[in-house]
Design a protein around this motif. Structure first.
Motif, PDB file in Angstrom:
ATOM      1  N   ILE A   1       0.780  -1.261  -0.045  1.00 58.43           N
ATOM      2  CA  ILE A   1       0.030  -0.175  -0.083  1.00 58.43           C
ATOM      3  C   ILE A   1       0.742   1.298   0.095  1.00 58.43           C
ATOM      4  O   ILE A   1       0.569   2.496  -0.167  1.00 58.43           O
ATOM      5  N   GLY A   2       2.204   1.027   0.126  1.00 60.82           N
ATOM      6  CA  GLY A   2       3.119   2.289   0.136  1.00 60.82           C
ATOM      7  C   GLY A   2       4.250   1.857  -0.296  1.00 60.82           C
ATOM      8  O   GLY A   2       4.726   0.493  -0.491  1.00 60.82           O
ATOM      9  N   GLY A   3       5.486   2.670  -0.242  1.00 64.17           N
ATOM     10  CA  GLY A   3       6.865   2.096  -0.508  1.00 64.17           C
ATOM     11  C   GLY A   3       7.172   2.915  -1.925  1.00 64.17           C
ATOM     12  O   GLY A   3       6.412   3.243  -2.404  1.00 64.17           O
ATOM     13  N   ILE A   4       8.437   2.846  -2.216  1.00 67.81           N
ATOM     14  CA  ILE A   4       9.007   3.354  -3.257  1.00 67.81           C
ATOM     15  C   ILE A   4       9.380   2.289  -4.549  1.00 67.81           C
ATOM     16  O   ILE A   4      10.046   1.421  -4.174  1.00 67.81           O
ATOM     17  N   VAL A   5       8.989   2.671  -5.692  1.00 67.84           N
ATOM     18  CA  VAL A   5       9.103   1.685  -6.864  1.00 67.84           C
ATOM     19  C   VAL A   5      10.764   1.644  -7.086  1.00 67.84           C
ATOM     20  O   VAL A   5      11.196   2.899  -7.083  1.00 67.84           O
ATOM     21  N   ALA A   6      11.176   0.327  -7.157  1.00 70.32           N
ATOM     22  CA  ALA A   6      12.467   0.085  -7.477  1.00 70.32           C
ATOM     23  C   ALA A   6      12.730   1.080  -9.085  1.00 70.32           C
ATOM     24  O   ALA A   6      11.968   1.334 -10.031  1.00 70.32           O
TER      25      ALA A   6
ATOM     26  N   ALA B   1      15.782   0.543   8.729  1.00 67.52           N
ATOM     27  CA  ALA B   1      15.384  -0.682   8.043  1.00 67.52           C
ATOM     28  C   ALA B   1      15.029  -0.437   6.864  1.00 67.52           C
ATOM     29  O   ALA B   1      14.735   0.674   6.328  1.00 67.52           O
ATOM     30  N   LEU B   2      14.655  -1.775   6.134  1.00 63.66           N
ATOM     31  CA  LEU B   2      14.244  -1.630   4.747  1.00 63.66           C
ATOM     32  C   LEU B   2      13.098  -2.578   4.466  1.00 63.66           C
ATOM     33  O   LEU B   2      13.455  -3.785   4.877  1.00 63.66           O
ATOM     34  N   ASP B   3      12.129  -2.319   4.006  1.00 63.37           N
ATOM     35  CA  ASP B   3      10.819  -3.224   3.618  1.00 63.37           C
ATOM     36  C   ASP B   3      10.998  -3.685   2.137  1.00 63.37           C
ATOM     37  O   ASP B   3      11.067  -2.505   1.492  1.00 63.37           O
ATOM     38  N   ARG B   4      11.137  -4.811   1.833  1.00 65.45           N
ATOM     39  CA  ARG B   4      11.096  -4.925   0.211  1.00 65.45           C
ATOM     40  C   ARG B   4       9.954  -6.005  -0.057  1.00 65.45           C
ATOM     41  O   ARG B   4       9.852  -7.087   0.738  1.00 65.45           O
ATOM     42  N   ARG B   5       9.174  -5.565  -0.910  1.00 60.46           N
ATOM     43  CA  ARG B   5       7.879  -6.522  -1.273  1.00 60.46           C
ATOM     44  C   ARG B   5       7.831  -6.444  -2.842  1.00 60.46           C
ATOM     45  O   ARG B   5       8.391  -5.484  -3.718  1.00 60.46           O
ATOM     46  N   THR B   6       7.073  -7.275  -3.418  1.00 61.33           N
ATOM     47  CA  THR B   6       7.018  -7.394  -4.888  1.00 61.33           C
ATOM     48  C   THR B   6       5.512  -7.271  -5.266  1.00 61.33           C
ATOM     49  O   THR B   6       4.423  -7.562  -4.655  1.00 61.33           O
TER      50      THR B   6
ATOM     51  N   ILE C   1      10.406  -0.798  -2.258  1.00 62.64           N
ATOM     52  CA  ILE C   1      11.335  -0.559  -1.095  1.00 62.64           C
ATOM     53  C   ILE C   1      10.628   0.477  -0.228  1.00 62.64           C
ATOM     54  O   ILE C   1      10.503   1.479  -0.484  1.00 62.64           O
ATOM     55  N   THR C   2      10.734   0.234   1.043  1.00 62.86           N
ATOM     56  CA  THR C   2      10.301   1.143   2.035  1.00 62.86           C
ATOM     57  C   THR C   2      11.498   1.554   3.078  1.00 62.86           C
ATOM     58  O   THR C   2      11.833   0.727   3.939  1.00 62.86           O
ATOM     59  N   PRO C   3      12.228   2.591   2.896  1.00 62.22           N
ATOM     60  CA  PRO C   3      13.378   2.996   3.812  1.00 62.22           C
ATOM     61  C   PRO C   3      12.641   3.378   5.019  1.00 62.22           C
ATOM     62  O   PRO C   3      11.598   4.242   5.116  1.00 62.22           O
ATOM     63  N   MET C   4      12.775   2.889   6.246  1.00 61.27           N
ATOM     64  CA  MET C   4      12.376   3.382   7.481  1.00 61.27           C
ATOM     65  C   MET C   4      13.435   3.966   8.364  1.00 61.27           C
ATOM     66  O   MET C   4      14.842   3.684   8.454  1.00 61.27           O
ATOM     67  N   PHE C   5      13.228   5.311   8.934  1.00 57.96           N
ATOM     68  CA  PHE C   5      14.249   5.904   9.676  1.00 57.96           C
ATOM     69  C   PHE C   5      13.677   5.836  11.252  1.00 57.96           C
ATOM     70  O   PHE C   5      12.622   5.493  11.566  1.00 57.96           O
ATOM     71  N   ALA C   6      14.581   6.769  11.987  1.00 59.65           N
ATOM     72  CA  ALA C   6      14.277   6.659  13.580  1.00 59.65           C
ATOM     73  C   ALA C   6      12.906   7.475  13.771  1.00 59.65           C
ATOM     74  O   ALA C   6      12.152   7.051  14.489  1.00 59.65           O
ATOM     75  N   ASP C   7      12.582   8.322  12.931  1.00 57.26           N
ATOM     76  CA  ASP C   7      11.487   9.157  12.723  1.00 57.26           C
ATOM     77  C   ASP C   7      10.983   9.230  11.403  1.00 57.26           C
ATOM     78  O   ASP C   7      11.693   8.894  10.378  1.00 57.26           O
ATOM     79  N   GLU C   8       9.509   9.500  11.213  1.00 54.72           N
ATOM     80  CA  GLU C   8       9.110   9.710   9.965  1.00 54.72           C
ATOM     81  C   GLU C   8       9.842  10.695   9.287  1.00 54.72           C
ATOM     82  O   GLU C   8      10.398  11.807   9.864  1.00 54.72           O
ATOM     83  N   GLU C   9      10.224  10.675   7.825  1.00 55.11           N
ATOM     84  CA  GLU C   9      10.963  11.789   7.247  1.00 55.11           C
ATOM     85  C   GLU C   9      10.343  11.861   6.038  1.00 55.11           C
ATOM     86  O   GLU C   9       9.585  10.775   5.374  1.00 55.11           O
ATOM     87  N   ILE C  10      10.665  12.744   5.386  1.00 52.90           N
ATOM     88  CA  ILE C  10      10.533  13.410   3.877  1.00 52.90           C
ATOM     89  C   ILE C  10      11.686  13.438   2.979  1.00 52.90           C
ATOM     90  O   ILE C  10      12.521  13.959   3.360  1.00 52.90           O
ATOM     91  N   ILE C  11      11.753  12.374   2.175  1.00 58.12           N
ATOM     92  CA  ILE C  11      12.902  12.356   1.085  1.00 58.12           C
ATOM     93  C   ILE C  11      12.795  12.805  -0.133  1.00 58.12           C
ATOM     94  O   ILE C  11      11.425  12.846  -0.704  1.00 58.12           O
TER      95      ILE C  11
END
Length: 202
Positions: free
Chosen positions: A29-34, A68-73, A145-155
């Motif tokens: 439902i979220g994440g950044i496309v490779a 952390a990195l969440d990877r899904r297909t 791919i969903t990069p995760m940080f110590a706090d929510e971030e805008i990249i």
């Protein structure tokens, strides 16, 4: 002493534990496309090349460490098409594919119906209120791919697109109730983006 006992317990548990049934992955439902370029400490890199410990440029002007990195297909002909943002629109320097539920940070341009917040998070699917933005089913299996940080971030992605990333506490695909940025649902976001486009065109 405690650590030795803990290691022994862990080993014994592993030996007698039963095999778990196959877990069905949660929907993407979220994440950044490779293939999406994000700004790292050493310049622009494809998001799929990020590793835990890498640092990414954030909206507040600092480099944040990936915890952390969440990877899904996302399978070909999946039930949810990706969103194609053509280069030159919405601050993307080149064509950008987004997962429909990925949130994008937009300048509110002091929209009276949004409130005093200078920015708001909108789901990528709402960008289809722009006739240049359209749905596109992936032609092959896509990694998200969903990069995760110590706090929510805008990249930063593809030069000027601002993408929301969660904290490790909230996890992939989730948003904190006390997010720093207001988050609009799809219908509200569409109406806002139409008003925003009209103001920019005036």
């Amino acid at each position: 002493m405690f650590m030795q006992d803990f290691a022994k317990i862990t080993t014994e548990f592993t030996l007698v534990s039963r095999q778990h049934p196959t877990v069905v992955p949660a929907p993407v439902i979220g994440g950044i496309v490779a293939g999406t370029l994000v700004e790292g400490a050493r310049g622009w890199v494809p998001v799929e090349t990020l590793r835990i410990g890498d640092k990414v440029q954030t909206l507040d002007g600092g480099l944040a460490r990936v915890h952390a990195l969440d990877r899904r297909t996302l399978a070909q002909a999946a039930e949810s098409a990706l969103i194609l943002v053509p280069g030159g629109t919405h601050d993307a320097c080149s064509d950008l594919m987004l997962v429909p539920g990925q949130h994008v940070l937009m300048d509110t341009l002091d929209d009276a119906l949004i409130g005093a917040a200078p920015y708001a998070l909108v789901p990528a699917v709402a960008l289809t209120s722009d006739p240049l933005v359209r749905h596109r089913f992936p032609g092959a299996t896509v990694e998200v791919i969903t990069p995760m940080f110590a706090d929510e971030e805008i990249i930063f992605a593809h030069s000027g697109v601002l993408l929301h990333c969660p904290s490790v506490i909230d996890g992939a695909g989730r948003y904190p109730d006390d997010s720093f940025f207001p988050r609009l649902d799809a219908a509200t976001a569409r109406a806002f983006l139409i008003r925003r486009a009209q103001r920019l065109a005036a």
